[in-house]
Design an enzyme around this catalytic site. Structure first.
Site, PDB file in Angstrom:
ATOM      1  N   LYS A 193     -11.548   0.189  -0.100  1.00 54.84           N
ATOM      2  CA  LYS A 193     -11.815   1.496  -0.209  1.00 54.84           C
ATOM      3  C   LYS A 193     -10.954   1.905  -1.849  1.00 54.84           C
ATOM      4  O   LYS A 193     -10.397   1.279  -1.955  1.00 54.84           O
ATOM      5  CB  LYS A 193     -10.760   2.491   0.933  1.00 54.84           C
ATOM      6  N   ASP A 234      -2.639   6.580  -3.123  1.00 53.77           N
ATOM      7  CA  ASP A 234      -1.531   5.974  -2.752  1.00 53.77           C
ATOM      8  C   ASP A 234      -0.887   4.785  -3.607  1.00 53.77           C
ATOM      9  O   ASP A 234      -1.403   4.718  -4.648  1.00 53.77           O
ATOM     10  CB  ASP A 234      -1.843   5.449  -1.449  1.00 53.77           C
ATOM     11  N   ASP A 239      -6.053   2.815  -3.199  1.00 53.96           N
ATOM     12  CA  ASP A 239      -7.115   2.699  -2.192  1.00 53.96           C
ATOM     13  C   ASP A 239      -7.266   3.843  -1.320  1.00 53.96           C
ATOM     14  O   ASP A 239      -8.430   4.143  -0.877  1.00 53.96           O
ATOM     15  CB  ASP A 239      -7.413   1.449  -1.554  1.00 53.96           C
ATOM     16  N   ARG A 240      -6.150   4.656  -1.401  1.00 55.58           N
ATOM     17  CA  ARG A 240      -6.370   5.859  -0.418  1.00 55.58           C
ATOM     18  C   ARG A 240      -6.526   7.334  -1.364  1.00 55.58           C
ATOM     19  O   ARG A 240      -5.951   7.174  -2.543  1.00 55.58           O
ATOM     20  CB  ARG A 240      -5.056   6.177   0.395  1.00 55.58           C
ATOM     21  N   SER A 248       0.865  -1.257   0.076  1.00 54.10           N
ATOM     22  CA  SER A 248      -0.056   0.233   0.070  1.00 54.10           C
ATOM     23  C   SER A 248       0.791   1.335  -0.086  1.00 54.10           C
ATOM     24  O   SER A 248       1.503   1.526  -0.942  1.00 54.10           O
ATOM     25  CB  SER A 248      -1.099  -0.032   1.109  1.00 54.10           C
ATOM     26  N   HIS A 249       0.499   1.870   1.051  1.00 50.71           N
ATOM     27  CA  HIS A 249       1.417   3.332   1.241  1.00 50.71           C
ATOM     28  C   HIS A 249       2.810   3.280   1.621  1.00 50.71           C
ATOM     29  O   HIS A 249       3.539   4.168   1.697  1.00 50.71           O
ATOM     30  CB  HIS A 249       0.469   4.282   1.930  1.00 50.71           C
ATOM     31  N   ASP A 269      -1.235   1.687  -3.832  1.00 51.43           N
ATOM     32  CA  ASP A 269      -1.892   0.489  -4.468  1.00 51.43           C
ATOM     33  C   ASP A 269      -3.388   1.197  -4.882  1.00 51.43           C
ATOM     34  O   ASP A 269      -4.215   0.369  -5.134  1.00 51.43           O
ATOM     35  CB  ASP A 269      -2.084  -0.498  -3.420  1.00 51.43           C
TER      36      ASP A 269
HETATM   37  C1  VG1 Z   1      -3.474   1.932   8.556  1.00 49.64           C
HETATM   38  C2  VG1 Z   1      -4.650   2.807   8.889  1.00 49.64           C
HETATM   39  C3  VG1 Z   1      -6.011   1.902   8.490  1.00 49.64           C
HETATM   40  C4  VG1 Z   1      -6.055   1.435   7.100  1.00 49.64           C
HETATM   41  C5  VG1 Z   1      -4.544   0.440   6.875  1.00 49.64           C
HETATM   42  C6  VG1 Z   1      -4.460  -0.071   5.577  1.00 49.64           C
HETATM   43  O1  VG1 Z   1      -3.554   0.951   9.384  1.00 49.64           O
HETATM   44  O2  VG1 Z   1      -4.619   3.274  10.037  1.00 49.64           O
HETATM   45  O3  VG1 Z   1      -7.193   2.860   8.521  1.00 49.64           O
HETATM   46  O4  VG1 Z   1      -6.960   0.626   6.976  1.00 49.64           O
HETATM   47  O5  VG1 Z   1      -3.396   1.381   7.165  1.00 49.64           O
HETATM   48  O6  VG1 Z   1      -4.462   0.985   4.642  1.00 49.64           O
HETATM   49  P1  VG1 Z   1      -2.624   0.779  10.997  1.00 49.64           P
HETATM   50  O7  VG1 Z   1      -3.002  -0.586  11.507  1.00 49.64           O
HETATM   51  O8  VG1 Z   1      -1.155   1.075  10.327  1.00 49.64           O
HETATM   52  O9  VG1 Z   1      -3.056   2.016  11.557  1.00 49.64           O
HETATM   53  V1  VG1 Z   1      -3.756   0.795   3.040  1.00 49.64           V
HETATM   54  O10 VG1 Z   1      -3.961   1.972   2.051  1.00 49.64           O
HETATM   55  O11 VG1 Z   1      -2.065   0.792   3.822  1.00 49.64           O
HETATM   56  O12 VG1 Z   1      -4.001  -0.882   2.834  1.00 49.64           O
HETATM   57 CO    CO Z   2      -3.585   1.698   0.185  1.00 49.30          CO
END
Ligand code: VG1
Ligand code: CO
Length: 565
Positions: free
Chosen positions: A380, A280, A284-285, A114-115, A282
């Protein structure tokens, strides 16, 4: 073509536990002999994919092409009948969710962290999604983790690597592989949701006064952004930047917030752009940022929920319900209340929204972490949220033809009706796990003994006082299947409705990350000036009190957070 199935002996690795959203580790960890193979075999040991279709997607980060080949070889040896793979190993997380649903696949494996940054010295990740298109629920990820602890061998089909750069149908041993255009299905999906004609004519009519800039941050969404904003909505090619997906995201941190999407922020300000947006790694953000106007994700989902039925064709027949993750501000609740909608509160992580959507209880939901979406898929969806904003702005301008309604005006109107929940998140990244645990233990001790409730705290700089009303540890019982998720964060609420939440991150790949979420509500009666206060100012006193109560600086040995969003 003849093929051989090999059984390769292996030993379990520690720590292959999927976190908030899949297994995320350093690339070097995944590159160890057998490490990735073990985890992939554990997935196939946990879900019975024999004779089924499996989607493979991802954000194209470093180590993705190799891992697609590993999944093909292990999946095929485990009896998968068909794979649907994004061309060049690319399918954004929302696009993959759509493909799983559209082609009725059994599940999907998404290669993304992801990010988190990518590249040989950064992060990789593997995530399993189930047949509704959403991230596997905890009972599935727990099973995968259990399998990784006892694995002794994996199956592998002995075939040369498949060329992922050409779309078409191929044979891979006993399995079929369909390599698909990464973008096409997704564009069709969005066209079926939004009023593209309205958006297009609004953008065209206001080409000089309403400029748009989309930043793909060298993540997966560049090609999607170009297909939608340029090819479909008719914006000039300069409306899209950093649109080529790179295995290391150009060395950046593909996280759309004010810290990491600074290039977008600078261009929006210097080029006088009314609507800027980023997504981001992937896809989804999302972040929405116009000149001088930043939309917090908690406000963004509330505003989408407020306008959806009126402005967005997909929601014409009614919004079924809304939801937010626990740390997300209550802004969306004020909208739900006024509209008579149910508003659910789930733990952090998109997987908790899926059951509610499948049960027809939920249409629109969001997380404070720049995640916004709806029941059109089960992830998302960054580009969806950005187009939702454009659709809403186009609609608001149709209603108000004489004065341009931009992001600032939309926010103002919203706060005047619903009031405003000031919200901010402080992240303390890569702190010692020991210090983080001590912080959590101390909060839990307060919760069990009730030692904070009733105490009053004064901010030295603003003079505001806050009295603790309650402290609790958030547990969630899924209203659909009754499954229970415990210890989802410590909440301190104050008598004026303000709130502070502490949580440990479940997506980091090293050390611990502590998140502190602060929220303070101001009613419409406070007046325009107070409602328009800068977030940092609106929350100053509360943040001081939160730091004092939790003794965070002492436990973590950090004066300042790494990132403020
Ligand atoms: C973080 C965010 C959470 C989100 C997750 C995955 O998790 O706080 O809201 O769903 O990332 O997002 P954490 O456990 O680090 O707080 V993504 O775009 O990285 O898949
Ligand atoms: Co993401």
């Amino acid at each position: 073509m003849s093929y051989k199935i090999q059984e390769i002996a292996t030993k379990p690795f520690d720590g292959q536990k999927p976190g908030t959203s899949g297994l995320r580790k350093r690339v070097k960890v995944f590159q160890q002999e057998h490490y990735t193979e073990n985890f992939v075999q554990a997935i196939f040991d946990s879900v019975d994919a024999k004779g089924q279709t499996i989607v493979i997607g991802g954000d194209g980060r470093y180590f993705s092409p190799e891992t697609v080949q590993t999944i093909l070889k292990i999946g095929s040896a485990n009896g998968v009948a068909k794979f649907i793979v994004g061309k060049d190993a690319i399918l954004s997380t929302p696009a993959a969710s759509n493909v799983i649903r559209k082609y009725k696949a059994y599940g999907g494996i998404l290669l993304t962290a992801s990010h988190n940054p990518g590249g040989p010295n950064a992060d990789f990740g593997i995530k399993y999604n189930v047949s509704n298109g959403g991230p596997a629920p905890e009972n599935v990820t727990d099973k995968i983790f259990e399998k990784t602890k006892t694995i002794s061998s994996y199956k592998l089909i002995d075939l040369p690597a498949l060329d992922l750069s050409k779309a078409g149908s191929f044979t891979f041993g006993p399995s079929k592989v369909e390599i698909i255009d990464s973008v096409k299905d997704y564009v069709e999906l969005l066209e079926s949701i939004f009023d593209f004609d309205l958006i297009k004519s609004f953008l065209l009519t206001n080409a000089d006064s309403f400029k748009v800039l989309f930043d793909g941050m060298h993540g997966v969404t560049g090609p999607y952004g170009r297909a939608i904003f340029v090819d479909t909505l008719g914006l000039p090619p300069s409306a899209v930047q950093n649109a080529v997906p790179l295995p290391d995201f150009g060395g950046g941190h593909p996280d759309p917030n004010l810290t990491y999407a600074h290039e977008l922020v600078e261009n929006v300000e210097s080029r006088n752009i009314q609507f800027g947006a980023a997504s981001d790694g992937d896809g989804d953000r999302n972040m929405i940022y116009g000149k001088g106007a930043f939309v917090t994700p908690s406000d963004s989902v509330a505003i989408i929920a407020d306008w959806a039925e009126e402005a967005i064709p997909y929601f014409k027949s009614g919004v079924k319900g809304v939801a937010r993750s626990m740390p997300t501000s209550k802004q969306i609740e004020y909208v739900a209340k006024k509209k008579g909608l149910n508003c659910y509160e789930v733990p952090t992580g998109w997987k908790f929204f899926g059951n509610l959507m499948d049960a027809g209880k939920l249409s629109i939901c969001g997380e404070e972490s720049f995640g916004t979406g709806s029941d059109h898929i089960r992830e998302k969806d960054g580009v969806w949220a950005i187009v939702a904003w454009l659709n809403i702005l186009a609609f608001a301008n149709k209603k108000s033809p004489n004065k341009l309604v931009g992001i600032t005006e939309l926010l103002q109107q919203h706060y005047e009706v619903y009031g405003r929940s000031f919200f901010s998140r402080y992240d303390y990244e890569e702190v010692s796990s020991e210090g983080a645990q001590k912080l959590v233990d101390a909060l839990n001790a307060h919760i069990t003994k009730g030692t904070l409730a009733g105490t009053t705290h004064k901010s030295a700089s603003t003079g505001q006082t806050f009295t603790v009303a309650d402290t609790l540890n958030f547990d969630y019982t899924d209203p659909v299947d009754g499954s229970v998720s415990k210890n989802q964060g410590q909440i301190v609420t104050f008598s004026d409705g303000s709130r502070v939440v502490f949580r440990l991150s479940g997506t980091g790949s090293q050390g611990a990350t502590v998140r502190m979420y602060v929220e303070r509500y101001v009613a419409p009666a406070a007046g325009a000036a107070e409602l328009a206060t800068e977030t940092a100012q609106g929350l100053k006193g509360l943040i001081e009190v939160a730091l004092e109560i939790s003794k965070l600086k002492e436990f973590l040995g950090r004066e300042k957070p790494t990132v403020i969003t």
